[in-house]
Enzyme design. Structure first.
Site, PDB file in Angstrom:
ATOM      1  N   HIS A  74       0.826  -1.265   0.124  1.00 11.95           N
ATOM      2  CA  HIS A  74       0.088   0.061  -0.002  1.00 11.95           C
ATOM      3  C   HIS A  74       0.794   1.097   0.094  1.00 11.95           C
ATOM      4  O   HIS A  74       1.890   1.245   0.876  1.00 11.95           O
ATOM      5  CB  HIS A  74      -0.853   0.005   1.142  1.00 11.95           C
ATOM      6  CG  HIS A  74      -1.819   1.072   1.326  1.00 11.95           C
ATOM      7  ND1 HIS A  74      -2.607   1.747   0.295  1.00 11.95           N
ATOM      8  CD2 HIS A  74      -2.351   1.590   2.469  1.00 11.95           C
ATOM      9  CE1 HIS A  74      -3.370   2.737   0.731  1.00 11.95           C
ATOM     10  NE2 HIS A  74      -3.003   2.895   1.862  1.00 11.95           N
ATOM     11  N   SER A 107     -35.332 -11.542 -10.325  1.00 11.96           N
ATOM     12  CA  SER A 107     -36.428 -11.216 -10.897  1.00 11.96           C
ATOM     13  C   SER A 107     -36.643 -10.103 -11.629  1.00 11.96           C
ATOM     14  O   SER A 107     -36.168  -9.010 -11.189  1.00 11.96           O
ATOM     15  CB  SER A 107     -37.612 -11.553  -9.934  1.00 11.96           C
ATOM     16  OG  SER A 107     -37.611 -10.421  -9.032  1.00 11.96           O
TER      17      SER A 107
HETATM   18  P1  NDP Z   1      -1.817  -6.565  10.104  1.00 13.22           P
HETATM   19  O1  NDP Z   1      -2.385  -5.445  10.917  1.00 13.22           O
HETATM   20  O2  NDP Z   1      -2.511  -7.900   9.704  1.00 13.22           O
HETATM   21  O3  NDP Z   1      -0.219  -6.859  10.435  1.00 13.22           O
HETATM   22  C1  NDP Z   1       0.252  -7.310  11.756  1.00 13.22           C
HETATM   23  C2  NDP Z   1       1.638  -7.704  11.686  1.00 13.22           C
HETATM   24  O4  NDP Z   1       2.346  -6.678  12.095  1.00 13.22           O
HETATM   25  C3  NDP Z   1       1.519  -8.939  12.838  1.00 13.22           C
HETATM   26  O5  NDP Z   1       2.513  -9.834  12.494  1.00 13.22           O
HETATM   27  C4  NDP Z   1       2.352  -7.850  13.887  1.00 13.22           C
HETATM   28  O6  NDP Z   1       3.389  -8.456  14.833  1.00 13.22           O
HETATM   29  C5  NDP Z   1       3.102  -6.928  13.036  1.00 13.22           C
HETATM   30  N1  NDP Z   1       3.687  -5.820  13.737  1.00 13.22           N
HETATM   31  C6  NDP Z   1       2.852  -4.680  14.107  1.00 13.22           C
HETATM   32  N2  NDP Z   1       3.667  -3.825  14.925  1.00 13.22           N
HETATM   33  C7  NDP Z   1       4.954  -4.169  14.661  1.00 13.22           C
HETATM   34  C8  NDP Z   1       6.093  -3.701  15.345  1.00 13.22           C
HETATM   35  N3  NDP Z   1       6.006  -2.660  15.855  1.00 13.22           N
HETATM   36  N4  NDP Z   1       7.294  -4.382  14.907  1.00 13.22           N
HETATM   37  C9  NDP Z   1       7.036  -5.576  14.480  1.00 13.22           C
HETATM   38  N5  NDP Z   1       6.053  -6.199  13.951  1.00 13.22           N
HETATM   39  C10 NDP Z   1       4.861  -5.492  14.145  1.00 13.22           C
HETATM   40  O7  NDP Z   1      -1.671  -5.825   8.578  1.00 13.22           O
HETATM   41  P2  NDP Z   1      -2.081  -6.091   7.356  1.00 13.22           P
HETATM   42  O8  NDP Z   1      -1.795  -7.340   6.628  1.00 13.22           O
HETATM   43  O9  NDP Z   1      -3.668  -5.669   7.469  1.00 13.22           O
HETATM   44  O10 NDP Z   1      -1.430  -4.939   6.550  1.00 13.22           O
HETATM   45  C11 NDP Z   1      -0.137  -5.134   6.111  1.00 13.22           C
HETATM   46  C12 NDP Z   1       0.095  -3.903   4.770  1.00 13.22           C
HETATM   47  O11 NDP Z   1      -0.711  -4.480   3.726  1.00 13.22           O
HETATM   48  C13 NDP Z   1      -0.623  -2.523   4.947  1.00 13.22           C
HETATM   49  O12 NDP Z   1       0.395  -1.644   4.342  1.00 13.22           O
HETATM   50  C14 NDP Z   1      -1.923  -2.625   4.343  1.00 13.22           C
HETATM   51  O13 NDP Z   1      -2.392  -1.232   3.985  1.00 13.22           O
HETATM   52  C15 NDP Z   1      -1.561  -3.599   3.337  1.00 13.22           C
HETATM   53  N6  NDP Z   1      -2.858  -4.117   2.616  1.00 13.22           N
HETATM   54  C16 NDP Z   1      -3.538  -4.998   3.698  1.00 13.22           C
HETATM   55  C17 NDP Z   1      -4.724  -5.568   3.279  1.00 13.22           C
HETATM   56  C18 NDP Z   1      -5.460  -6.659   3.988  1.00 13.22           C
HETATM   57  O14 NDP Z   1      -5.872  -7.236   3.444  1.00 13.22           O
HETATM   58  N7  NDP Z   1      -5.270  -6.468   5.043  1.00 13.22           N
HETATM   59  C19 NDP Z   1      -5.009  -5.524   1.585  1.00 13.22           C
HETATM   60  C20 NDP Z   1      -4.297  -4.816   0.812  1.00 13.22           C
HETATM   61  C21 NDP Z   1      -2.949  -4.191   1.396  1.00 13.22           C
HETATM   62  P3  NDP Z   1       2.711  -9.462  16.079  1.00 13.22           P
HETATM   63  O15 NDP Z   1       2.457 -10.900  15.777  1.00 13.22           O
HETATM   64  O16 NDP Z   1       3.758  -8.965  17.023  1.00 13.22           O
HETATM   65  O17 NDP Z   1       1.306  -8.748  16.461  1.00 13.22           O
HETATM   66 MG    MG Z   2      -6.339  -0.517   2.147  1.00 12.78          MG
END
Ligand code: NDP
Ligand code: MG
Ligand code: MG
Length: 332
Positions: free
Chosen positions: A108, A252
């Site tokens: 993103h 429909s």
């Molecule tokens: P998530 O909220 O699901 O990601 C969580 C992960 O990030 C966990 O593994 C968490 O670790 C880790 N994390 C959070 N804070 C930290 C930190 N300070 N240090 C290390 N690890 C950390 O993210 P998304 O997958 O939703 O989003 C990721 C990217 O993808 C973003 O840029 C989003 O915009 C993009 N995106 C997301 C979509 C989606 O389907 N969700 C769709 C398309 C793009 P822990 O296990 O320790 O909690």
């Molecule tokens: Mg988004």
């Protein structure tokens, strides 16, 4: 029509023998890491030392390291942490290891477009953004299919950024469905607009408003749930398969006449005007600023609304009704 890229336009070769660090093992992180591994590429997942997902990723057969260690080992660094946390993790744990010739990847454009992360000039910076929730990025890949994706190049230091982005897109399965080239600006602004006005904000409010109207008029909540929420998926499946016309073909003629005559009374000129305002606030950075500020003060509004919405009657009746439909699986 814009140029689309498919499997035959991309080669994994450019990534073979390289190490790809996938930072985060959440929605996108687990999906992209596992798809890349199953595509035969060398992946290491970067996590916090105390992450409960560390064991999960290892159990799935992935190598895991801290974010800093993974960044040090990797040639390609994909940041799949929550957008609002990326800048500080980048600054402290990734930047020190982002040496010349490496690639920095996003799904993103938020942090690059809004200037929260400014990478050095001697690395490639590109985006591969699956247009899908992470769990479906994984599920469709396992089924031999894939989800569409966007690629964009912010910096091409190596002269290979474009082919690398296509290779990465192939590794996660996006070239199976089609990949479109965009810019960080276009992806960021359209993605935010889509989720706010249509996919998430628009749809949730439409569902709740319909449900509330029926329930307040004395109809059974169960009926209201089936009409306004459950059937949404069935209708959207038809739209997904064959566009709005396919949906109109299946419903429909009564429903189709209602669709034609009434839809515009729900999405009015005023709604369209408000959509333009929402888009302007995305474009001028107002939304990004508000979201980053909300995080700086520990999300009081976000948490309050999330709690309140979880208690909406549609959630309660929905949980009960879905409990009787074992074919609707709650996955992970
Ligand atoms: P998530 O909220 O699901 O990601 C969580 C992960 O990030 C966990 O593994 C968490 O670790 C880790 N994390 C959070 N804070 C930290 C930190 N300070 N240090 C290390 N690890 C950390 O993210 P998304 O997958 O939703 O989003 C990721 C990217 O993808 C973003 O840029 C989003 O915009 C993009 N995106 C997301 C979509 C989606 O389907 N969700 C769709 C398309 C793009 P822990 O296990 O320790 O909690
Ligand atoms: Mg988004
Ligand atoms: Mg009906």
């Amino acid at each position: 029509m814009a140029k689309m890229y498919y499997d035959s336009d991309a080669t994994l070769e450019l990534l073979q023998g390289k190490t790809i660090a996938v930072m985060g093992y959440g929605s996108q992180g687990h999906a992209q890491a596992l798809n890349l591994k199953d595509s035969g590429l060398n992946v290491v997942v970067g996590l916090r030392a105390d992450s409960r997902r560390w064991k999960q990723a290892e159990a799935a057969g992935l190598k895991v390291a801290t974010v800093a260690e993974a960044a040090a080992q990797a040639d390609v660094i994909q940041i799949l942490l929550p957008d609002e946390r990326q800048a500080s993790v980048y600054e402290n744990e990734i930047k020190p290891h982002l040496t010349a010739g490496k690639c920095l990847v996003f799904s993103h454009g938020f942090n690059i477009h809004f200037g929260q992360i400014v990478p050095p000039a001697d690395v490639d910076v590109f985006m591969v953004a699956p247009k899908s929730p992470g769990h479906l990025v994984r599920r469709t890949y396992e089924e031999g299919a894939g989800v569409p994706g966007l690629i964009a190049i912010h910096q091409d230091a190596s002269g290979r950024a474009y082919d690398l982005a296509l290779a990465y897109a192939k590794g996660i399965g996006c070239t199976r469905a089609g990949v479109l080239e965009t810019t960080f600006k276009e992806e960021t602004e359209t993605d935010l607009f889509g989720e706010q006005a249509v996919l998430c904000g628009g749809v949730s409010e439409l569902i709740k408003a319909g449900f509330d109207t029926l329930v307040e008029a004395g109809y059974q909540p169960e009926s209201a749930y089936f009409e306004c929420l459950h059937e949404m998926k069935l209708i959207v499946d038809l739209i997904y398969e064959g566009g709005l016309s396919r949906m109109r073909y299946s419903i429909s003629d009564t429903a189709e006449y209602g669709d034609m005559m009434i839809g515009k009374r729900i999405i009015t000129d005023e709604t369209r005007k408000e959509m333009k305002k929402v888009l302007a606030e995305i474009q001028d950075g107002t939304f990004a600023k508000n979201w980053l500020l909300e995080n700086q003060i520990n999300r009081p509004t976000f948490n309050a609304i999330e709690r309140k919405d979880a208690e909406h009657p549609i959630e309660k009746v929905g949980a009960e009704l879905r409990g009787m439909m074992p074919f609707i699986k709650k996955r992970d």
